[in-house]
Design a protein around this motif. Sequence first.
Motif, mmCIF file in Angstrom:
data_model
loop_
_atom_site.group_PDB
_atom_site.id
_atom_site.type_symbol
_atom_site.label_atom_id
_atom_site.label_comp_id
_atom_site.label_asym_id
_atom_site.label_seq_id
_atom_site.Cartn_x
_atom_site.Cartn_y
_atom_site.Cartn_z
ATOM 1 N N THR A 158 0.879 -1.192 -0.056
ATOM 2 C CA THR A 158 0.140 0.077 -0.017
ATOM 3 C C THR A 158 0.796 1.232 0.070
ATOM 4 O O THR A 158 0.264 2.249 -0.410
ATOM 5 N N ALA A 159 2.061 1.200 0.323
ATOM 6 C CA ALA A 159 2.937 2.378 0.787
ATOM 7 C C ALA A 159 2.517 3.406 1.420
ATOM 8 O O ALA A 159 2.561 4.459 1.375
ATOM 9 N N SER A 160 1.588 2.846 2.318
ATOM 10 C CA SER A 160 1.204 3.810 3.402
ATOM 11 C C SER A 160 0.939 3.158 4.883
ATOM 12 O O SER A 160 0.448 2.099 5.268
ATOM 13 N N SER A 161 1.776 3.665 5.642
ATOM 14 C CA SER A 161 1.737 3.555 7.256
ATOM 15 C C SER A 161 0.349 3.655 7.820
ATOM 16 O O SER A 161 -0.015 2.858 8.660
ATOM 17 N N SER A 162 -0.394 4.578 7.527
ATOM 18 C CA SER A 162 -1.659 4.822 8.189
ATOM 19 C C SER A 162 -2.331 3.512 7.721
ATOM 20 O O SER A 162 -3.235 3.384 8.449
ATOM 21 N N GLY A 196 12.741 4.898 7.677
ATOM 22 C CA GLY A 196 12.712 4.965 6.327
ATOM 23 C C GLY A 196 12.670 6.104 5.583
ATOM 24 O O GLY A 196 13.636 6.259 4.571
ATOM 25 N N THR A 197 11.709 6.790 5.852
ATOM 26 C CA THR A 197 11.543 8.229 5.305
ATOM 27 C C THR A 197 12.552 9.033 5.412
ATOM 28 O O THR A 197 13.224 9.836 4.603
ATOM 29 N N ALA A 198 13.304 9.114 6.930
ATOM 30 C CA ALA A 198 14.324 10.087 7.010
ATOM 31 C C ALA A 198 15.405 9.759 6.328
ATOM 32 O O ALA A 198 16.412 10.451 5.708
ATOM 33 N N VAL A 235 5.847 14.089 7.984
ATOM 34 C CA VAL A 235 5.496 13.347 6.759
ATOM 35 C C VAL A 235 4.150 12.496 7.152
ATOM 36 O O VAL A 235 4.235 11.714 8.198
ATOM 37 N N ALA A 236 3.024 12.496 6.288
ATOM 38 C CA ALA A 236 1.988 11.884 6.527
ATOM 39 C C ALA A 236 2.113 10.590 6.089
ATOM 40 O O ALA A 236 3.115 10.248 5.168
ATOM 41 N N GLY A 237 1.428 9.456 6.747
ATOM 42 C CA GLY A 237 1.618 8.103 6.352
ATOM 43 C C GLY A 237 0.885 7.458 5.449
ATOM 44 O O GLY A 237 0.152 6.665 5.216
ATOM 45 N N ILE A 238 1.062 8.452 4.161
ATOM 46 C CA ILE A 238 0.272 8.138 2.867
ATOM 47 C C ILE A 238 1.147 8.118 1.675
ATOM 48 O O ILE A 238 2.269 8.299 1.881
ATOM 49 N N PRO A 239 0.931 7.258 0.551
ATOM 50 C CA PRO A 239 2.010 7.289 -0.481
ATOM 51 C C PRO A 239 2.692 8.683 -0.953
ATOM 52 O O PRO A 239 2.014 9.533 -1.167
ATOM 53 N N ALA A 240 3.974 8.433 -1.090
ATOM 54 C CA ALA A 240 4.647 9.756 -1.677
ATOM 55 C C ALA A 240 4.887 10.875 -1.019
ATOM 56 O O ALA A 240 5.192 11.927 -1.228
ATOM 57 N N ALA A 241 4.460 10.705 0.409
ATOM 58 C CA ALA A 241 4.351 11.811 1.311
ATOM 59 C C ALA A 241 5.909 12.458 1.257
ATOM 60 O O ALA A 241 5.806 13.896 1.562
ATOM 61 N N SER A 242 6.804 11.715 1.308
ATOM 62 C CA SER A 242 8.160 12.141 1.347
ATOM 63 C C SER A 242 8.657 13.220 0.362
ATOM 64 O O SER A 242 9.366 14.037 0.631
ATOM 65 N N LEU A 243 7.971 13.275 -0.800
ATOM 66 C CA LEU A 243 8.256 14.114 -1.826
ATOM 67 C C LEU A 243 8.314 15.879 -1.280
ATOM 68 O O LEU A 243 8.993 16.501 -1.807
ATOM 69 N N LEU A 270 10.682 2.797 -4.362
ATOM 70 C CA LEU A 270 11.096 2.968 -2.904
ATOM 71 C C LEU A 270 10.347 3.417 -1.742
ATOM 72 O O LEU A 270 10.419 3.194 -0.649
ATOM 73 N N ASP A 271 9.249 3.976 -2.339
ATOM 74 C CA ASP A 271 8.026 4.288 -1.272
ATOM 75 C C ASP A 271 7.452 3.023 -0.626
ATOM 76 O O ASP A 271 7.604 3.052 0.317
ATOM 77 N N MET A 272 7.481 1.975 -1.312
ATOM 78 C CA MET A 272 6.963 0.658 -0.809
ATOM 79 C C MET A 272 7.864 0.354 0.221
ATOM 80 O O MET A 272 7.533 -0.235 1.413
ATOM 81 N N MET A 273 9.304 0.184 -0.284
ATOM 82 C CA MET A 273 10.321 -0.305 0.856
ATOM 83 C C MET A 273 10.371 0.456 2.077
ATOM 84 O O MET A 273 10.514 0.001 3.125
ATOM 85 N N ARG A 274 10.546 1.956 1.748
ATOM 86 C CA ARG A 274 10.681 2.816 3.162
ATOM 87 C C ARG A 274 9.461 2.529 3.706
ATOM 88 O O ARG A 274 9.496 2.900 5.204
ATOM 89 N N THR A 275 8.213 2.514 3.515
ATOM 90 C CA THR A 275 7.125 2.226 4.196
ATOM 91 C C THR A 275 7.212 1.143 4.863
ATOM 92 O O THR A 275 6.542 1.150 6.161
ATOM 93 N N ALA A 276 7.451 -0.120 4.262
ATOM 94 C CA ALA A 276 7.755 -1.175 5.008
ATOM 95 C C ALA A 276 8.816 -1.074 6.143
ATOM 96 O O ALA A 276 8.507 -1.670 7.356
ATOM 97 N N VAL A 277 9.837 -0.285 6.021
ATOM 98 C CA VAL A 277 10.780 -0.180 7.167
ATOM 99 C C VAL A 277 10.312 0.744 8.194
ATOM 100 O O VAL A 277 10.358 0.405 9.231
ATOM 101 N N ASN A 278 9.422 1.800 7.750
ATOM 102 C CA ASN A 278 8.680 2.700 8.542
ATOM 103 C C ASN A 278 7.738 1.673 9.712
ATOM 104 O O ASN A 278 7.797 2.067 11.129
ATOM 105 N N VAL A 279 6.911 0.839 9.126
ATOM 106 C CA VAL A 279 6.208 0.107 9.899
ATOM 107 C C VAL A 279 6.749 -0.784 10.870
ATOM 108 O O VAL A 279 6.626 -0.879 11.932
HETATM 109 N N1 ASP Z 1 4.658 6.385 2.263
HETATM 110 C C1 ASP Z 1 5.453 6.613 3.484
HETATM 111 C C2 ASP Z 1 4.556 6.115 4.529
HETATM 112 O O1 ASP Z 1 3.242 6.040 4.548
HETATM 113 C C3 ASP Z 1 5.657 7.913 3.848
HETATM 114 C C4 ASP Z 1 6.782 8.545 2.609
HETATM 115 O O2 ASP Z 1 6.435 8.862 1.637
HETATM 116 O O3 ASP Z 1 8.027 8.193 3.065
HETATM 117 O O4 ASP Z 1 4.910 5.534 5.610
#
Ligand code: ASP
Length: 300
Positions: A158-162, A196-198, A235-243, A270-279
């Motif tokens: 989902t690329a979304s932590s939320s 992951g985002t940082a 950064v919000a837990g939604i896709p592409a929020a890092s941008l 990369l969003d998919m990967m960093r979100t997995a790391v965030n979670v």
């Molecule tokens: N998609 C990431 C998340 O939901 C946030 C980001 O864009 O880095 O954790």
Amino acid sequence: DQSVSDVLSKVEGKSTADIVDVFIRMVPPNIIAAAADGQMLGLIFFSLLFGYFLAQSRSPQTDTVRDFFNGLMDIMTLITLWVMKFAPLGVFGLVAKTVADTGFASFKPVLVFFFTVAIALAIHAFITMPLLLKYIGRINPTKHYQAMSPAMLTAFSTASSSATLPLTMECMEEAGVSQRVRGFVLPLGATVNMDGTALYECVAAIFIAQAFGIELSFVQQFTIVVVALLTSIGVAGIPAASLVAISIILGVIGLPLEGIGLLMITDRVLDMMRTAVNVFSDTCATVIIARSEGEKTKLV
Ligand code: ASP
């Protein structure tokens, strides 16, 4: 001798005073002027302070302020999602222009960037985190990976932590973490704890600087790390929020905003990967805190 003068030239003019200056700039004397001039560091600092005390305040009047900002965030999220619908078209335009100008040669640096982020995320998820789990949480990292795999796979797809939060909660419940700990740590982690985002923001900003042939001083690199840390909280837990956060970093350092276009090519994966790391890092923090509270959990 040569090497000594090399090192000297690298550290000259990069005294601790410059780093102190970064912290001094974090406190804006005039917040309105800071907003008008786009002094992001000051704005971020003030916003964090404002948000913290807003959360602390118990007076009924501040409910209105809270509602206002919650509403504002809902609207901004909708606008972002709407704008992102045009992203494929925009990416197509950017990539087509680059290929027309330089041929496929320009993809090599993007590939190097992609693998740099992927390897860095892997080191964090498979070396740093298990060490913390093992030595601070005193739990079995392998069992933790197994128990968290549904949440990590969902975060990845989902690329979304939320969006993943309900499943992360469920995994933690099955791992035997109490409602008291997981109910507090996980929602907090899903919004503020984004390792992951940082990490991605730092690599992305340095990549853009290099792509434009801009040499970054030590202080600028340090600023990138500080701003990446601060913005990853927002950064919000939604896709592409890092941008959005990266555009802030570029502004702070004075790098060209067009650089974001370079990131678009690889951003989704990369969003998919960093979100997995965030979670994953949220789940690690949750079990470590549960353990420190004397909970046994099923992951020992
Ligand atoms: N998609 C990431 C998340 O939901 C946030 C980001 O864009 O880095 O954790």
